[in-house]
Design a protein around this motif. Structure first.
Motif, PDB file in Angstrom:
ATOM      1  N   GLU A 146       0.827  -1.212   0.000  1.00 53.86           N
ATOM      2  CA  GLU A 146       0.000   0.000   0.000  1.00 53.86           C
ATOM      3  C   GLU A 146       0.860   1.260   0.000  1.00 53.86           C
ATOM      4  OE1 GLU A 146      -3.877   1.656   0.058  1.00 53.86           O
ATOM      5  OE2 GLU A 146      -3.380  -0.470   0.038  1.00 53.86           O
ATOM      6  N   LYS A 147       1.967   1.204   0.752  1.00 54.48           N
ATOM      7  CA  LYS A 147       2.889   2.345   0.842  1.00 54.48           C
ATOM      8  C   LYS A 147       3.793   2.461  -0.382  1.00 54.48           C
ATOM      9  CE  LYS A 147       3.659   1.994   5.806  1.00 54.48           C
ATOM     10  NZ  LYS A 147       4.639   1.416   6.714  1.00 54.48           N
ATOM     11  N   GLY A 148       3.817   1.404  -1.198  1.00 56.94           N
ATOM     12  CA  GLY A 148       4.716   1.406  -2.344  1.00 56.94           C
ATOM     13  C   GLY A 148       6.150   1.045  -1.980  1.00 56.94           C
ATOM     14  N   ASN A 149       6.338   0.472  -0.800  1.00 60.14           N
ATOM     15  CA  ASN A 149       7.674   0.022  -0.396  1.00 60.14           C
ATOM     16  C   ASN A 149       7.791  -1.476  -0.677  1.00 60.14           C
ATOM     17  OD1 ASN A 149      10.034  -0.793   0.836  1.00 60.14           O
ATOM     18  ND2 ASN A 149       9.732   0.430   2.670  1.00 60.14           N
ATOM     19  N   HIS A 150       8.527  -1.811  -1.717  1.00 62.14           N
ATOM     20  CA  HIS A 150       8.604  -3.204  -2.168  1.00 62.14           C
ATOM     21  C   HIS A 150       9.837  -3.937  -1.647  1.00 62.14           C
ATOM     22  CE1 HIS A 150       5.251  -3.140  -5.141  1.00 62.14           C
ATOM     23  NE2 HIS A 150       5.421  -1.848  -4.958  1.00 62.14           N
ATOM     24  N   LYS A 151      10.622  -3.305  -0.781  1.00 55.37           N
ATOM     25  CA  LYS A 151      11.867  -3.929  -0.314  1.00 55.37           C
ATOM     26  C   LYS A 151      11.572  -5.001   0.732  1.00 55.37           C
ATOM     27  CE  LYS A 151      15.022  -0.139  -1.143  1.00 55.37           C
ATOM     28  NZ  LYS A 151      15.722   0.985  -0.533  1.00 55.37           N
ATOM     29  N   LEU A 152      11.961  -6.247   0.414  1.00 58.82           N
ATOM     30  CA  LEU A 152      11.757  -7.335   1.379  1.00 58.82           C
ATOM     31  C   LEU A 152      12.577  -7.096   2.636  1.00 58.82           C
ATOM     32  CD1 LEU A 152      11.617 -10.659  -0.685  1.00 58.82           C
ATOM     33  CD2 LEU A 152       9.748  -9.401   0.380  1.00 58.82           C
ATOM     34  N   SER A 153      13.749  -6.475   2.504  1.00 59.33           N
ATOM     35  CA  SER A 153      14.576  -6.222   3.686  1.00 59.33           C
ATOM     36  C   SER A 153      13.846  -5.308   4.673  1.00 59.33           C
ATOM     37  CB  SER A 153      15.934  -5.629   3.295  1.00 59.33           C
ATOM     38  OG  SER A 153      15.749  -4.490   2.483  1.00 59.33           O
ATOM     39  N   ASP A 154      13.102  -4.327   4.160  1.00 60.05           N
ATOM     40  CA  ASP A 154      12.316  -3.449   5.042  1.00 60.05           C
ATOM     41  C   ASP A 154      11.169  -4.226   5.692  1.00 60.05           C
ATOM     42  OD1 ASP A 154      13.991  -1.400   4.370  1.00 60.05           O
ATOM     43  OD2 ASP A 154      12.573  -0.361   3.070  1.00 60.05           O
ATOM     44  N   LEU A 155      10.499  -5.062   4.920  1.00 58.03           N
ATOM     45  CA  LEU A 155       9.420  -5.898   5.453  1.00 58.03           C
ATOM     46  C   LEU A 155       9.945  -6.782   6.583  1.00 58.03           C
ATOM     47  CD1 LEU A 155       6.530  -7.178   5.292  1.00 58.03           C
ATOM     48  CD2 LEU A 155       7.484  -8.770   3.612  1.00 58.03           C
TER      49      LEU A 155
END
Length: 191
Positions: A146-155
């Motif tokens: 939803e936020k447009g943050n696709h980085k798995l490391s951030d997840l």
């Protein structure tokens, strides 16, 4: 065979540094790197799937296509859980041919612990495309999408993640550039 966990090969990347789709490059005794990984993981797991934008593979395999217009490992992860409706999946990048049975088994020894993900970490850092993801990570994954943050490391930083330590980077070598692919191809060709 490793328990009832499903394995997913992530083969939907852009391969921009390679200059061509690395998932379709020949490897070992197989027509493509994807087929090499598929057969290798099929000896370890009950069922193996391939996550990609579309079915571009010319061998008998089960492909889970991305369900969202964006293309990223995050979209792949969400699409896998939406499609399979399972509690957990083991994920491996198509371009990590040196991740072996011992590495996978070490990660999976922790799968009873109450975590959203159990992920390999080597001296060079977290290896988000080598690990066990649980369905419990989905709410966070949707929020990141939803936020447009696709980085798995951030997840993985937001989630309740267990990082399994490995002492060497070599098993996690990714084939991003033509010379890395050529070196790996020669190593497997000599087996």
């Amino acid at each position: 065979m490793i328990e009832s966990t499903y394995a997913i090969i992530f083969a939907g990347g852009k391969s921009s540094r390679m200059g061509e789709d690395k998932a379709l490059l020949p490897f070992g005794q197989y027509a493509t790197l994807t087929e090499f990984q598929y057969h290798r993981l099929s000896t370890l797991f009950q069922k193996v799937y391939i996550s990609a934008k579309e079915n571009k593979f010319n061998f008998d395999c089960s492909v889970i296509e991305d369900r969202y217009p964006d293309h990223s490992p995050l979209v792949g992860l969400i699409s896998v859980f939406e499609t399979l409706k399972v509690e957990e999946v083991f994920i491996l990048s198509v371009d990590a041919p040196f991740v072996n049975r011992d590495t996978i088994e070490k990660i999976l020894t922790y799968n009873e612990c109450d975590r959203d993900a159990i992920i390999a970490q080597s001296p060079s850092g977290v290896q988000p495309l080598c690990g066990l993801y649980k369905e419990s990570i989905l709410p966070l994954a949707y929020a990141q999408l939803e936020k447009g943050n696709h980085k798995l490391s951030d997840l993985l930083r937001l989630a309740n993640t267990l990082f399994v330590q490995f002492n060497e980077d070599e098993p996690f070598t990714n084939l991003n550039h033509p010379e890395e692919y050529q070196n790996a191809f020669r190593r497997f060709d000599n087996h």
